[in-house]
Write a protein that holds these residues in place. Sequence first.
Motif, PDB file in Angstrom:
ATOM      1  N   UNK A 116       0.938  -1.302   0.090  1.00 28.32           N
ATOM      2  CA  UNK A 116       0.121   0.007   0.047  1.00 28.32           C
ATOM      3  C   UNK A 116       0.866   1.248   0.091  1.00 28.32           C
ATOM      4  N   UNK A 117       2.118   1.152   0.766  1.00 30.12           N
ATOM      5  CA  UNK A 117       2.865   2.478   0.893  1.00 30.12           C
ATOM      6  C   UNK A 117       3.448   2.573  -0.634  1.00 30.12           C
ATOM      7  N   UNK A 118       3.975   1.505  -1.564  1.00 31.76           N
ATOM      8  CA  UNK A 118       4.252   1.583  -2.762  1.00 31.76           C
ATOM      9  C   UNK A 118       3.536   2.459  -3.737  1.00 31.76           C
ATOM     10  N   UNK A 119       2.223   1.699  -3.394  1.00 32.01           N
ATOM     11  CA  UNK A 119       1.156   2.258  -4.330  1.00 32.01           C
ATOM     12  C   UNK A 119       0.712   3.826  -4.112  1.00 32.01           C
ATOM     13  N   UNK A 120       0.823   4.132  -2.861  1.00 31.40           N
ATOM     14  CA  UNK A 120       0.696   5.446  -2.608  1.00 31.40           C
ATOM     15  C   UNK A 120       1.801   6.211  -3.200  1.00 31.40           C
ATOM     16  N   UNK A 121       2.899   6.028  -2.959  1.00 33.37           N
ATOM     17  CA  UNK A 121       4.077   6.785  -3.487  1.00 33.37           C
ATOM     18  C   UNK A 121       4.005   6.736  -4.933  1.00 33.37           C
ATOM     19  N   UNK A 122       3.645   5.718  -5.385  1.00 31.61           N
ATOM     20  CA  UNK A 122       3.933   5.674  -7.050  1.00 31.61           C
ATOM     21  C   UNK A 122       2.924   6.684  -7.468  1.00 31.61           C
ATOM     22  N   UNK A 123       1.758   6.764  -6.986  1.00 28.04           N
ATOM     23  CA  UNK A 123       0.663   7.680  -7.520  1.00 28.04           C
ATOM     24  C   UNK A 123       0.919   9.181  -7.323  1.00 28.04           C
ATOM     25  N   UNK A 124       1.830   9.352  -6.131  1.00 27.17           N
ATOM     26  CA  UNK A 124       2.447  10.679  -6.172  1.00 27.17           C
ATOM     27  C   UNK A 124       3.391  11.192  -7.334  1.00 27.17           C
ATOM     28  N   UNK A 125       4.279  10.160  -7.507  1.00 22.19           N
ATOM     29  CA  UNK A 125       5.338  10.523  -8.548  1.00 22.19           C
ATOM     30  C   UNK A 125       5.221  10.048  -9.849  1.00 22.19           C
ATOM     31  N   UNK A 126       4.137   9.527 -10.247  1.00 16.64           N
ATOM     32  CA  UNK A 126       4.157   8.980 -11.740  1.00 16.64           C
ATOM     33  C   UNK A 126       3.816  10.105 -12.726  1.00 16.64           C
ATOM     34  N   UNK A 127       3.485  11.046 -12.303  1.00 16.90           N
ATOM     35  CA  UNK A 127       3.222  12.288 -13.195  1.00 16.90           C
ATOM     36  C   UNK A 127       4.400  13.218 -13.265  1.00 16.90           C
TER      37      UNK A 127
END
Length: 269
Positions: free
Chosen positions: A14-25
């Motif tokens: 869940x931490x990976x998913x949230x951090x990925x969502x922040x940085x993917x743009x």
Amino acid sequence: MKKINILIVDDKVENIISLTALLEDIEYVNIISSTDPNEALKICWKEEIDLALVDVQMPEINGFEFVTFLKKNPKTNHIIPIMVTAISKEDKYLIQGLNSGAVDYLYKPLNPEATIAKVKSFVQQLLIQQEIKEKNIALEESKQAILKAKEEAELARKSKETFLANMSHEIRTPINGIMGITQMLKNSQLSIEQENWINKLDSASQNLLTIINDILDLSKVDSGMMKLNMESTSVHDITDDLNNLFIDKANYKGLNFYIDVDDRINSYF
């Protein structure tokens, strides 16, 4: 431009998913993730990872140990590690992370704006380094191309000099023979007409020898060895040589050929 590879290492999905969502743009980034620190180390060895966001509290290998492994390996010590932690912000943990090789910290719960801004800052630094590296490579390639072209030009110049020297030798030999015979004939009993022909032959031989010397001088210009010698020159000698060269051809074609030198021109200059 090559994308910056960011590795996220956290044992919680869940931490990976949230951090990925922040940085993917963020532009020019490619995000890779792993929940297993050992697997993440293998990824670092196989892939060109530039930036690693590493969770501190993980089983088997914690974040401090993970970063230490990165920095001890020559294949991975270039990776920029940022610690992601929910533990106390006490100085002892900060110092421990920096001593292991980390360059910065992100504290949970993550502030979206601060997290994006911090990662963007490191990505920008990496992109600048990448651009500098590419320009240095291009500059080195350009330098090598110039050196190669210079070597080829030098080789071509030496080949031309060798050719001209050989050609000069081959042509000088028969000319010197003609000039030697001409001098012998001059010392013999000649009619006025024969003496005129011998003088023309001698003048033509001298002119041909001068042309050969001029050709060799051209090669000296290329090599930077050309030297100019200032000598007095007779106008009448030049016009006499020209007259000897063209008068017979002109007469043969029924043409009048003459050279008129103004009286105001000095004989020598």
